[in-house]
Motif scaffolding. Structure first.
Motif, PDB file in Angstrom:
ATOM      1  N   SER A  40      37.406  43.409  52.102  1.00 26.86           N
ATOM      2  CA  SER A  40      37.625  41.987  51.902  1.00 26.86           C
ATOM      3  C   SER A  40      38.931  41.748  51.379  1.00 26.86           C
ATOM      4  O   SER A  40      39.147  40.549  50.892  1.00 26.86           O
ATOM      5  N   THR A  43      39.818  39.294  48.343  1.00 32.32           N
ATOM      6  CA  THR A  43      38.859  38.535  47.612  1.00 32.32           C
ATOM      7  C   THR A  43      37.868  39.445  46.622  1.00 32.32           C
ATOM      8  O   THR A  43      37.524  40.509  47.393  1.00 32.32           O
ATOM      9  N   GLN A  45      34.765  41.131  45.031  1.00 32.70           N
ATOM     10  CA  GLN A  45      33.556  41.258  45.364  1.00 32.70           C
ATOM     11  C   GLN A  45      32.469  41.746  44.340  1.00 32.70           C
ATOM     12  O   GLN A  45      31.461  42.301  44.567  1.00 32.70           O
ATOM     13  N   VAL A  92      32.690  48.035  49.701  1.00 35.27           N
ATOM     14  CA  VAL A  92      33.546  47.199  49.708  1.00 35.27           C
ATOM     15  C   VAL A  92      35.039  47.859  50.064  1.00 35.27           C
ATOM     16  O   VAL A  92      36.003  46.951  50.281  1.00 35.27           O
TER      17      VAL A  92
END
Length: 126
Positions: A40, A43, A45, A92
């Protein structure tokens, strides 16, 4: 038509035993850097997250998948590291060469084991 309680109990026991039988053994470590991540970018998570080792990574196909992880024992001299709890985490990030199957966030690791252990044996189910 009402299902007899014994049938519901039997289904529950079989389901639990099946999920235990399907668990994959591995090891877990922990990390404290959560951003950026391979899945990601920058960003965030959250904090109940995990990074996958090379064998699980598969060019990022595992990003966003969830795993139920349970500590099963020590890998070193720290006795009884497990808390007896399990946790569901989301993949992630990628952890090439991290020394374990899964590299949990410190918060996730602390839920299932004493962080002093550093590395623990786990069972995980996707």
């Amino acid at each position: 038509m009402e299902i007899p309680k014994i049938c519901l109990l039997t289904i529950g026991v079989v389901t639990t035993l099946l999920s235990i039988a399907l668990a994959t053994p591995g090891t877990a470590t922990f990390n404290t850097q959560y951003v950026p991540s391979a899945c990601s970018g920058k960003t965030p998570q959250g904090i109940i997250i995990v990074a996958a080792s090379d064998p699980l990574w598969k060019n990022g196909a595992i990003c966003g998948k969830t795993f139920n992880i349970t500590c099963t024992g020590p890998t070193n001299l720290v006795p009884h590291p497990c808390t007896g709890k399990s946790i569901v985490v989301k993949i992630v990030d990628h952890c090439p060469g991290c020394g374990g199957t899964l590299d949990l966030s410190k918060e996730a690791f602390s839920t299932i084991a004493n962080p002093v252990a550093g590395v623990i044996k786990i069972d995980y189910v996707q």
